[in-house]
Design a protein around this motif. Structure first.
Motif, PDB file in Angstrom:
ATOM      1  N   GLY A 160       5.894  17.666 -14.326  1.00 37.28           N
ATOM      2  CA  GLY A 160       6.842  18.756 -14.134  1.00 37.28           C
ATOM      3  C   GLY A 160       8.107  18.572 -14.957  1.00 37.28           C
ATOM      4  O   GLY A 160       8.625  19.531 -15.556  1.00 37.28           O
ATOM      5  N   GLU A 161       8.617  17.348 -15.008  1.00 39.28           N
ATOM      6  CA  GLU A 161       9.836  17.083 -15.768  1.00 39.28           C
ATOM      7  C   GLU A 161       9.615  17.282 -17.267  1.00 39.28           C
ATOM      8  O   GLU A 161      10.478  17.843 -17.960  1.00 39.28           O
ATOM      9  N   LEU A 162       8.466  16.829 -17.761  1.00 38.72           N
ATOM     10  CA  LEU A 162       8.163  17.020 -19.180  1.00 38.72           C
ATOM     11  C   LEU A 162       8.014  18.498 -19.523  1.00 38.72           C
ATOM     12  O   LEU A 162       8.396  18.933 -20.616  1.00 38.72           O
ATOM     13  N   ALA A 163       7.461  19.277 -18.583  1.00 42.07           N
ATOM     14  CA  ALA A 163       7.326  20.712 -18.818  1.00 42.07           C
ATOM     15  C   ALA A 163       8.700  21.375 -18.907  1.00 42.07           C
ATOM     16  O   ALA A 163       8.930  22.256 -19.750  1.00 42.07           O
TER      17      ALA A 163
ATOM     18  N   ARG B  26       7.481  24.808 -29.634  1.00 43.81           N
ATOM     19  CA  ARG B  26       7.624  26.260 -29.706  1.00 43.81           C
ATOM     20  C   ARG B  26       6.294  26.963 -29.471  1.00 43.81           C
ATOM     21  O   ARG B  26       6.205  27.951 -28.744  1.00 43.81           O
ATOM     22  N   GLN B  27       5.238  26.422 -30.076  1.00 43.90           N
ATOM     23  CA  GLN B  27       3.916  27.039 -29.939  1.00 43.90           C
ATOM     24  C   GLN B  27       3.418  27.029 -28.494  1.00 43.90           C
ATOM     25  O   GLN B  27       2.680  27.913 -28.077  1.00 43.90           O
ATOM     26  N   HIS B  28       3.826  26.030 -27.726  1.00 42.92           N
ATOM     27  CA  HIS B  28       3.337  25.879 -26.362  1.00 42.92           C
ATOM     28  C   HIS B  28       4.385  26.265 -25.315  1.00 42.92           C
ATOM     29  O   HIS B  28       4.279  25.861 -24.154  1.00 42.92           O
ATOM     30  N   ARG B  29       5.348  27.070 -25.718  1.00 45.96           N
ATOM     31  CA  ARG B  29       6.410  27.469 -24.793  1.00 45.96           C
ATOM     32  C   ARG B  29       5.845  28.148 -23.557  1.00 45.96           C
ATOM     33  O   ARG B  29       6.254  27.857 -22.427  1.00 45.96           O
ATOM     34  N   LEU B  30       4.916  29.050 -23.752  1.00 45.54           N
ATOM     35  CA  LEU B  30       4.335  29.772 -22.616  1.00 45.54           C
ATOM     36  C   LEU B  30       3.668  28.816 -21.633  1.00 45.54           C
ATOM     37  O   LEU B  30       3.774  28.990 -20.413  1.00 45.54           O
ATOM     38  N   ASP B  31       3.011  27.797 -22.144  1.00 49.38           N
ATOM     39  CA  ASP B  31       2.329  26.824 -21.291  1.00 49.38           C
ATOM     40  C   ASP B  31       3.327  26.009 -20.471  1.00 49.38           C
ATOM     41  O   ASP B  31       3.087  25.724 -19.301  1.00 49.38           O
ATOM     42  N   PHE B  32       4.445  25.637 -21.101  1.00 57.06           N
ATOM     43  CA  PHE B  32       5.468  24.894 -20.360  1.00 57.06           C
ATOM     44  C   PHE B  32       6.015  25.727 -19.211  1.00 57.06           C
ATOM     45  O   PHE B  32       6.166  25.235 -18.089  1.00 57.06           O
ATOM     46  N   PHE B  33       6.299  26.992 -19.483  1.00 56.61           N
ATOM     47  CA  PHE B  33       6.839  27.841 -18.422  1.00 56.61           C
ATOM     48  C   PHE B  33       5.788  28.118 -17.342  1.00 56.61           C
ATOM     49  O   PHE B  33       6.120  28.237 -16.160  1.00 56.61           O
ATOM     50  N   PHE B  34       4.530  28.201 -17.754  1.00 54.01           N
ATOM     51  CA  PHE B  34       3.476  28.369 -16.756  1.00 54.01           C
ATOM     52  C   PHE B  34       3.424  27.181 -15.804  1.00 54.01           C
ATOM     53  O   PHE B  34       3.340  27.354 -14.583  1.00 54.01           O
ATOM     54  N   ILE B  35       3.464  25.973 -16.345  1.00 57.10           N
ATOM     55  CA  ILE B  35       3.412  24.775 -15.500  1.00 57.10           C
ATOM     56  C   ILE B  35       4.603  24.740 -14.547  1.00 57.10           C
ATOM     57  O   ILE B  35       4.463  24.433 -13.356  1.00 57.10           O
ATOM     58  N   ILE B  36       5.784  25.102 -15.049  1.00 55.99           N
ATOM     59  CA  ILE B  36       6.978  25.111 -14.205  1.00 55.99           C
ATOM     60  C   ILE B  36       6.810  26.099 -13.051  1.00 55.99           C
ATOM     61  O   ILE B  36       7.069  25.769 -11.886  1.00 55.99           O
TER      62      ILE B  36
ATOM     63  N   PHE C 175       0.837  -1.197   0.000  1.00 50.23           N
ATOM     64  CA  PHE C 175       0.000   0.000   0.000  1.00 50.23           C
ATOM     65  C   PHE C 175       0.869   1.243   0.000  1.00 50.23           C
ATOM     66  O   PHE C 175       0.590   2.214  -0.719  1.00 50.23           O
ATOM     67  N   GLU C 176       1.923   1.244   0.794  1.00 45.91           N
ATOM     68  CA  GLU C 176       2.849   2.375   0.852  1.00 45.91           C
ATOM     69  C   GLU C 176       3.510   2.619  -0.497  1.00 45.91           C
ATOM     70  O   GLU C 176       3.616   3.760  -0.965  1.00 45.91           O
ATOM     71  N   LYS C 177       3.930   1.549  -1.146  1.00 47.86           N
ATOM     72  CA  LYS C 177       4.618   1.689  -2.424  1.00 47.86           C
ATOM     73  C   LYS C 177       3.695   2.236  -3.506  1.00 47.86           C
ATOM     74  O   LYS C 177       4.076   3.148  -4.258  1.00 47.86           O
ATOM     75  N   VAL C 178       2.484   1.712  -3.579  1.00 49.57           N
ATOM     76  CA  VAL C 178       1.556   2.120  -4.643  1.00 49.57           C
ATOM     77  C   VAL C 178       1.028   3.520  -4.417  1.00 49.57           C
ATOM     78  O   VAL C 178       0.987   4.346  -5.341  1.00 49.57           O
ATOM     79  N   THR C 179       0.605   3.826  -3.191  1.00 52.11           N
ATOM     80  CA  THR C 179      -0.083   5.101  -2.926  1.00 52.11           C
ATOM     81  C   THR C 179       0.847   6.248  -2.583  1.00 52.11           C
ATOM     82  O   THR C 179       0.462   7.418  -2.702  1.00 52.11           O
ATOM     83  N   HIS C 180       2.065   5.945  -2.156  1.00 54.47           N
ATOM     84  CA  HIS C 180       2.962   7.025  -1.748  1.00 54.47           C
ATOM     85  C   HIS C 180       4.140   7.206  -2.698  1.00 54.47           C
ATOM     86  O   HIS C 180       4.473   8.335  -3.069  1.00 54.47           O
ATOM     87  N   LYS C 181       4.751   6.123  -3.136  1.00 49.92           N
ATOM     88  CA  LYS C 181       5.924   6.220  -3.991  1.00 49.92           C
ATOM     89  C   LYS C 181       5.546   6.227  -5.469  1.00 49.92           C
ATOM     90  O   LYS C 181       5.927   7.147  -6.208  1.00 49.92           O
ATOM     91  N   TRP C 182       4.801   5.238  -5.921  1.00 50.55           N
ATOM     92  CA  TRP C 182       4.423   5.186  -7.333  1.00 50.55           C
ATOM     93  C   TRP C 182       3.502   6.342  -7.712  1.00 50.55           C
ATOM     94  O   TRP C 182       3.554   6.826  -8.844  1.00 50.55           O
ATOM     95  N   ALA C 183       2.671   6.761  -6.771  1.00 48.29           N
ATOM     96  CA  ALA C 183       1.698   7.809  -7.091  1.00 48.29           C
ATOM     97  C   ALA C 183       2.367   9.124  -7.483  1.00 48.29           C
ATOM     98  O   ALA C 183       1.776   9.931  -8.211  1.00 48.29           O
ATOM     99  N   ARG C 184       3.574   9.349  -7.029  1.00 43.80           N
ATOM    100  CA  ARG C 184       4.259  10.601  -7.350  1.00 43.80           C
ATOM    101  C   ARG C 184       4.673  10.679  -8.818  1.00 43.80           C
ATOM    102  O   ARG C 184       5.083  11.746  -9.293  1.00 43.80           O
ATOM    103  N   ILE C 185       4.577   9.570  -9.519  1.00 40.41           N
ATOM    104  CA  ILE C 185       4.997   9.548 -10.917  1.00 40.41           C
ATOM    105  C   ILE C 185       4.223  10.573 -11.742  1.00 40.41           C
ATOM    106  O   ILE C 185       4.799  11.277 -12.584  1.00 40.41           O
ATOM    107  N   ILE C 186       2.916  10.680 -11.516  1.00 41.89           N
ATOM    108  CA  ILE C 186       2.079  11.560 -12.341  1.00 41.89           C
ATOM    109  C   ILE C 186       2.520  13.019 -12.247  1.00 41.89           C
ATOM    110  O   ILE C 186       2.849  13.636 -13.268  1.00 41.89           O
ATOM    111  N   PRO C 187       2.543  13.637 -11.053  1.00 42.31           N
ATOM    112  CA  PRO C 187       2.985  15.036 -10.994  1.00 42.31           C
ATOM    113  C   PRO C 187       4.461  15.209 -11.300  1.00 42.31           C
ATOM    114  O   PRO C 187       4.849  16.210 -11.930  1.00 42.31           O
ATOM    115  N   ASN C 188       5.304  14.245 -10.887  1.00 44.92           N
ATOM    116  CA  ASN C 188       6.740  14.371 -11.147  1.00 44.92           C
ATOM    117  C   ASN C 188       7.030  14.370 -12.641  1.00 44.92           C
ATOM    118  O   ASN C 188       7.809  15.206 -13.136  1.00 44.92           O
ATOM    119  N   TRP C 189       6.439  13.438 -13.368  1.00 45.04           N
ATOM    120  CA  TRP C 189       6.683  13.380 -14.805  1.00 45.04           C
ATOM    121  C   TRP C 189       6.097  14.595 -15.524  1.00 45.04           C
ATOM    122  O   TRP C 189       6.669  15.071 -16.505  1.00 45.04           O
TER     123      TRP C 189
END
Length: 280
Positions: A74-77, A115-125, A58-72
């Motif tokens: 931010g990293e993709l942005a 290039r077209q979505h540069r502003l959006d990437f910086f906004f997310i960051i 439960f700890e691994k799925v809900t606490h460690k693996w769950a961070r993948i969504i927001p972490n990725w």
């Protein structure tokens, strides 16, 4: 509808409702024992533990693996923001052999998109950074301990409310439990919702509901483990929403965020709107 009425409607929904929700949360949870009563449902007083806290899967799925969504996200942005500067450079030097080959290749399409979505990437960051900063500031300047750390549940620290410990100019202590940090990582996806609103995406409200559900799931997972009270999740959502709204207003402006949602049969391209809004 005049400008003042549209402005009032926007701020009443996006600012007024969260403030009202914060007031309800404060009265319902911070001034009562409702948090503790809810947490008691998951505590075994005989063994003196929160049983689910000792389930490693439960700890691994809900606490460690769950961070993948927001972490990725931010990293993709971050990656997208850096790569968004590549296409203008290639266009400038397209007469050279290497740049000319890339411009004429299939790579050109995704590079133009970035290039077209540069502003959006910086906004997310910026939105991610601001919401994270706000949560960390509140954690350190209230010094609230988690349930398992308090004497109510076998710990050594005294349970206090955040408003009893709040200090503005210096850290209040070593407690770091209010608001919920794990829930705030999920709520940081509010930034993606504001990008969807900028482009008037038809499913933006569904996306908003999904982010809210994700944040509640993240937060509740920690509640049943004894590492947060339920209100900590609600406060995390409130503060992340407000900080993300501030970032969205700075990057996009109210009028762009308040445009009517696109209809499903609207043939206008989202990417076309992006190219008008961004400059190289």
């Amino acid at each position: 509808m005049n400008v003042s009425s549209t402005r009032f409607r926007f701020y009443s929904r996006n600012l007024g409702l969260p403030i009202l929700f914060a007031l309800v949360t404060f009265i319902a949870f911070d001034l009562t024992d409702l948090d503790r009563l809810f947490t008691n449902l998951f505590y075994d007083p005989v063994a003196g533990v929160f049983p689910i806290d000792h389930v490693h899967a439960f700890e691994k799925v809900t606490h460690k693996w769950a961070r993948i969504i927001p972490n990725w996200t931010g990293e993709l942005a971050i990656v997208g923001a850096f790569l968004s500067f590549l296409w203008p450079c290639l266009e400038r030097y397209r007469e050279t052999r290497l740049a000319g080959c890339i411009v004429r290749s299939s790579v050109a399409t995704p590079l133009k998109f970035l290039r077209q979505h540069r502003l959006d990437f910086f906004f997310i960051i910026v939105a991610f950074a601001l919401s994270t900063g706000v949560i960390h500031f509140l954690k350190s300047h209230t010094s609230i301990y988690c349930p398992v750390e308090t004497t109510l549940y076998g710990g050594t620290e005294i349970r206090r409310e955040w408003f009893e410990n709040f200090t503005l100019w210096h850290e209040a202590g070593s407690g770091r439990c209010w608001p919920g940090g794990h829930a705030s990582s999920a709520f940081s996806m509010f930034a993606v919702y504001f990008v969807a609103r900028r482009y008037r995406w038809h499913y933006s409200n569904i996306l908003l509901a999904g982010v809210c559900v994700l944040g509640m799931v993240y937060g509740t997972a920690r509640v049943v483990q004894g590492w947060h009270y339920f209100s900590h999740t609600l406060w995390a959502g409130i503060f992340v929403w407000l900080s993300t709204l501030l970032s969205a207003l700075f990057f996009y402006g109210r009028s762009r965020l308040q445009q009517p949602i696109r209809k499903a049969n609207d043939s206008r391209s989202v990417a076309g709107g992006a190219s008008d809004a961004c400059v190289d």
